[in-house]
Design an enzyme around this catalytic site. Structure first.
Site, PDB file in Angstrom:
ATOM      1  N   ARG A  66       0.829  -1.209   0.000  1.00 13.57           N
ATOM      2  CA  ARG A  66       0.000   0.000   0.000  1.00 13.57           C
ATOM      3  C   ARG A  66       0.856   1.248   0.000  1.00 13.57           C
ATOM      4  O   ARG A  66       0.411   2.304  -0.441  1.00 13.57           O
ATOM      5  CB  ARG A  66      -0.907   0.024   1.228  1.00 13.57           C
ATOM      6  N   SER A  79      -5.901  -4.479   8.166  1.00 14.47           N
ATOM      7  CA  SER A  79      -6.598  -5.330   9.131  1.00 14.47           C
ATOM      8  C   SER A  79      -6.638  -4.710  10.514  1.00 14.47           C
ATOM      9  O   SER A  79      -7.661  -4.741  11.193  1.00 14.47           O
ATOM     10  CB  SER A  79      -5.931  -6.705   9.201  1.00 14.47           C
TER      11      SER A  79
END
Length: 164
Positions: A90, A127
């Site tokens: 990312r 997450s």
């Protein structure tokens, strides 16, 4: 047939993970999603829950299977006959964290790691952030596959982690 292993703790599986797996599948004949136990983390979801949720979320993607991993990823990669490990990135911080693991896995198994740049629309989805938002009763259903949101809320309720 080329096989790649896409490892992670997937606690929980996010739409970003699903995106990386789907795109990895366009590069390899088979992608094995390796649900690992990370000894440095205390998971919210059990390994069995994470495997089941990943199987449900990825059932529609042909050529993808989900397996639990105990032990070294390098050993698992060899057992699968994989030609690559696939990891999603990312940001630069992800690269900084993933590079030493990629080098160690190459050292141990001879298998290269392929980095797949995540969809910018999902770059904020992690997450750990999903769990934090859920702990305080925030909406997560647009960040995770359909089955995962309810499982996260149930696990938080079960563990006393809140899920207002």
């Amino acid at each position: 047939m080329t096989t790649a292993v896409c490892p992670g703790s997937f606690d929980p599986l996010t739409l970003g993970h699903v995106d990386v797996v789907r795109r990895a599948r366009t590069m390899f004949d088979e992608v094995v999603v390796a649900v690992a136990r990370n000894s440095s983390k205390t998971p919210l979801l059990t390994a069995d829950e994470r495997v089941a949720l990943a199987r449900a979320a990825l059932a529609h993607v042909d050529g993808v299977r989900v397996e639990a991993v105990d032990g070294l990823l390098a050993d698992f990669v060899r057992e699968q006959g994989a030609s690559a490990v696939v990891k999603g990135l990312r940001s630069g911080a992800d690269f900084d964290a993933e590079l030493p693991m990629a080098l160690m896995n190459r050292h141990l198994s001879g298998v290269e790691t392929v980095f797949v740049v995540g969809d910018p629309a999902l770059a904020h989805v992690a997450s750990s952030l999903v769990k934090d938002v859920a702990r305080f009763g925030g909406p997560i259903d647009d960040l995770v596959p359909a089955e995962v949101g309810e499982a996260v809320r149930a696990a938080l309720a079960r563990t006393g982690g809140s899920a207002r």
